[in-house]
Every structure is written in structure tokens, then in C-alpha cells.
Design an enzyme around this catalytic site. Structure first.
Site, short mmCIF file in Angstrom:
data_model
loop_
_atom_site.label_atom_id
_atom_site.label_comp_id
_atom_site.label_asym_id
_atom_site.label_seq_id
_atom_site.Cartn_x
_atom_site.Cartn_y
_atom_site.Cartn_z
N ASP A 83 5.78 -15.98 31.64
CA ASP A 83 4.91 -16.41 32.63
C ASP A 83 6.07 -16.12 34.08
OD1 ASP A 83 6.94 -18.36 32.01
OD2 ASP A 83 6.00 -19.96 33.33
N GLU A 141 6.89 -21.42 30.79
CA GLU A 141 8.06 -21.96 30.68
C GLU A 141 8.38 -22.76 32.06
OE1 GLU A 141 12.12 -23.21 31.10
OE2 GLU A 141 11.30 -21.39 32.43
N GLU A 142 7.74 -22.11 32.96
CA GLU A 142 8.29 -22.71 34.28
C GLU A 142 7.35 -23.70 34.95
OE1 GLU A 142 10.67 -21.69 36.17
OE2 GLU A 142 10.91 -19.51 35.83
N ARG A 181 27.22 -20.62 24.52
CA ARG A 181 27.94 -21.93 24.53
C ARG A 181 27.34 -22.51 23.36
NH1 ARG A 181 31.13 -24.81 28.39
NH2 ARG A 181 31.19 -26.89 27.74
N HIS A 368 14.29 -17.38 41.05
CA HIS A 368 13.33 -17.87 42.02
C HIS A 368 13.10 -17.38 43.56
CE1 HIS A 368 12.32 -21.21 39.07
NE2 HIS A 368 12.85 -20.25 38.16
ZN LIG Z 1 12.88 -19.90 36.34
ZN LIG Z 2 13.52 -18.69 33.43
#
Ligand SMILES: [Zn+2]
Ligand SMILES: [Zn+2]
Length: 403
Positions: A83, A141-142, A181, A368
Site C-alpha cells: 500500500d 500495512e499503513e 535484531r 512518509h
Molecule cells: Zn510507513
Molecule cells: Zn512501511
């Protein structure tokens, strides 16, 4: 095999970049990725993938498919989010977004083309694969409140899957460097809304009102003690007040109501519980002492992303072989959040960052931001890493890990 995978990724590099530009020019925001989904599904069909399933969460967005190896074995899932974000592209490049109000400003266009590149590599070597690879192209996802990863898990995308792997490009990391990580990696994201109900009145006669603005000031200050006084200094947490709104905004009116909104980040459920409890207790205590009524709405949006130690170790050793040990390093904790956490809560998983930041190419802008871009020269490494990890996970015995 790792060298062969890297050579194939280099061979497909031009196609990976072209496809990334196609997605970049045609962005679709969360839960609107229908054309992107169609494009991916067609490509998966062209590659001869099996068990193609289109549409998750009651939409036509998102697609999963399998690359089935020539020999029996385990199943490993590789994930890309697809997305874009609701903002205008302000870059001056030929492949700029063609759509007003939509832009790939987090690199999910790169994730999509990188995983399609990996799919092509895997179909080339599938005769040697033990088991199968599940390719997961996930929408939204956002979206925050309606995570695409949860829709995939609920839709059975992880059924039969033994481990999951995902990559996020990262503009803050030098291009071509991989960061991993083990254990907690990205924070849980919660939202808080505190509604403070008072009794309005005239600004000149405060004695006849229960002033919710004074309660809001004091609650805002008192909440600064949550992290400093309630959480063990060895743990990590953030409590941020990000907005205050009063029910009237006039110089001589004491308002009836004030609303505070904010964001909390934690890595461990115990800390998350403590933060929520302390915010409620302190807000109510302070508010009630000032004759105001407190309603707290605390919403857990995304769990923390916790990487499995052995899967992470396998990613690290695979990346070192592929990229060289000097290009692979440990990541700091990231206070941002990812819905990949839904997969990691279900199966052993690892999520890593691939650097795409190159100041001379202006690809070190924040995620972003309207000028965000990725260094495309690093993308073939992402495709190679997806494929190499899948091959290593499926074909190596546990005792051979890291060799
Ligand atoms: Zn993002
Ligand atoms: Zn992202």
C-alpha cells in the site's frame, strides 16, 4: 546456491527497478490496492505459481501464492506490503506518482517489486527446493486500525507455514547495508483518548464552573511521570500527548469538555499493561480531584514486532554470505511499529531493515515525507535476500545453520 541466487537477482535487476517505478507511478492507498493486486496476481500466474488466492478482509486487495519445490519439506512465508500513503508526491523525477493524494512514501512499491523478483528467482531454482515458499503480498500495512497483516492471518495465509520473513527498506540506513535484531525489534503502538468532562461557565466567574482545561493541563503534566516513575529504567516506553481540543475556543467561555489524544509505544506486554493502567489511574485521580469526569479510551493498535532468535540468526548468516559481513549489522530498537507483528506472533519470524539511503541520490529523506525515495541500486539485494533466506531455511538442516 547463494551465489547463483545473487547472480539471478542481478540479472533481474532492471526488471525489478522498472516494476518498482510502475508501482511508484500508480500508487493505491490502504484497502484500495485492487489494480496493484491484479498486476501482482497476473505476474504470479505468469511465473507458474500455485494456490493463488486473491482478496483478503472482504476486499479484492492482497494476494498470496506458493512456489512449490521439487522435494518435500517445510513451508516458509515471504512478505511484502503493497500500500501507498495519502499524500502528494513532491519529487522531481520521471517516475513521480501519477495520482493526486497518493504516494509510495514508505517504500512498499520497492517491497512489492523486490518480492516479485524473489518469486522469479525461486521459480528458477524450485527443482532444488525442499518444501514450498508462500509469497504474501499484503494490503493496508499503513491503515493502523485495520491492519492488512491481521486480515491475511485471519484469512489463513499462515496455514501450514513454519517461519516468516520480511524486509523494510530504510532511508536512514546507508544503501546496501542490512540491519537485524533478535527479540523485540519494533514497538507496539497504542492510542489514548482522554475525555475530560467539566461544567462550563463564564471566564470571569470560575468559582461556578468545573474547569476541564485546568484538569487537562495537570493531567498532561502528570502523565510525564508514567515513563519516568512507573516504568523500570531498563525498559523502553513512550507516552506522547499529541493533541488537546476544547469544546469551545472563545476568550471568555470556560468549556464543558476537553479531549486529549496521544500515542504510546512499548516493547513488552507487561510494560504495555502498566502504561495503560497508570494513564487511567493518574488521569482519573487528577481529573476527579478537580471535579471533572474522566473517560479513557486506550486502544492497542499494533503489537510489538518480536523477532525469533534462530530465524534472525539464519537471516544474519545468509545476509553475510550474500552481502559481506561488513554490510550486516545489529539494529537499535525502533520505536515505530509494523503490522508484521501479527505474523511474528503466530510463527517464528524475522523482520529486517535494508538500507536504501544515499544522500547523493536524495534517497535519505524521512519515510512518509513527500520527497521520500529509495536507492534502486539496493533493490536486487532485497530480492536476493528473500530468495536466499527461503532456500537456506528450507534446504539446510538446523545443524548446518550459519555455515
Ligand atoms: Zn510507513
Ligand atoms: Zn512501511
Amino acid at each position: 546456491m547463494i551465489n547463483k541466487i545473487k547472480a539471478l537477482a542481478k540479472e533481474y535487476e532492471k526488471e525489478i527497478i522498472e516494476r518498482r517505478r510502475h508501482f511508484h507511478m500508480n500508487p493505491e492507498i490502504s484497502w484500495n490496492e485492487t489494480e496493484t493486486t491484479k498486476y501482482i496476481a497476473q505476474e504470479l500466474r505468469n511465473l507458474g505459481c500455485e494456490n493463488i488466492k486473491v482478496g483478503f478482509g472482504g476486499t479484492q486487495c492482497g494476494v498470496i501464492a506458493d512456489v512449490t519445490g521439487g522435494k518435500p519439506g517445510k513451508c516458509v512465508a515471504l512478505r511484502a506490503d503493497i500500500d501507498a500513503l495519502p499524500l502528494n508526491d513532491e519529487k522531481d523525477v520521471a517516475y513521480k506518482s501519477q495520482k493526486a493524494g497518493a504516494m509510495h512514501a514508505c517504500g512498499h512499491d520497492a517491497h512489492t517489486s523486490v518480492l516479485l523478483g524473489a518469486a522469479k528467482i525461486l521459480t528458477q531454482i524450485k527443482g532444488d527446493l525442499k518444501g514450498k515458499v508462500r509469497l504474501m503480498f499484503q494490503p493496508a500495512e499503513e491503515s493502523g486500525i485495520r491492519p492488512g497483516a491481521k486480515a491475511l492471518v485471519d484469512g489463513g495465509a499462515l496455514d501450514g507455514v513454519d517461519a516468516a520473513f520480511g524486509i523494510h527498506v530504510m532511508s536512514t540506513i546507508p544503501s546496501g547495508v542490512l540491519e537485524y535484531r533478535s527479540g523485540p525489534f519494533m514497538a507496539a503502538a497504542d492510542t489514548l483518548e482522554i475525555l475530560i468532562g467539566g461544567k462550563g461557565g463564564h471566564g470571569s466567574t470560575p468559582e461556578s464552573a468545573f474547569d476541564p482545561t485546568i484538569a487537562a493541563f495537570q493531567i498532561g503534566s502528570a502523565l510525564q511521570s508514567v515513563v519516568s516513575r512507573e516504568i523500570c529504567p531498563r525498559d523502553t516506553a513512550v507516552v506522547s500527548i499529541c493533541g488537546i481540543k476544547t469544546s469551545s475556543h472563545v476568550f471568555n467561555i470556560i468549556p464543558e469538555r476537553v479531549e486529549i489524544v496521544g500515542s504510546c509505544r512499548t516493547f513488552r506486554p507487561e510494560v504495555q499493561d502498566r502504561v495503560e493502567e497508570a494513564i487511567g489511574r493518574i488521569s482519573r485521580g487528577v481529573g476527579e480531584s478537580l471535579r471533572c469526569k474522566i473517560d479513557l479510551k486506550y486502544t492497542r493498535i499494533l503489537p510489538a514486532t518480536v523477532n525469533d532468535a534462530s530465524v534472525t540468526e539464519l537471516v544474519k548468516s545468509t545476509a553475510e554470505k550474500l552481502m559481506g559481513a561488513d554490510k550486516v549489522r545489529e539494529s537499535a530498537l525502533i520505536m515505530g511499529s509494523e503490522d508484521f507483528s501479527y505474523y511474528a506472533n503466530k510463527v517464528p519470524a524475522a523482520f529486517v531493515s535494508l538500507g536504501t539511503g544515499a544522500p547523493e541520490k536524495k534517497t535519505d529523506m524521512p519515510h512518509h515525507s513527500p520527497k521520500f525515495d529509495v536507492d534502486e541500486d539496493a533493490l536486487y539485494l532485497g530480492a536476493a535476500l528473500h530468495a536466499a533466506f527461503a532456500w537456506t531455511f528450507l534446504n539446510q538442516e538446523l545443524s548446518e545453520k550459519g555455515k
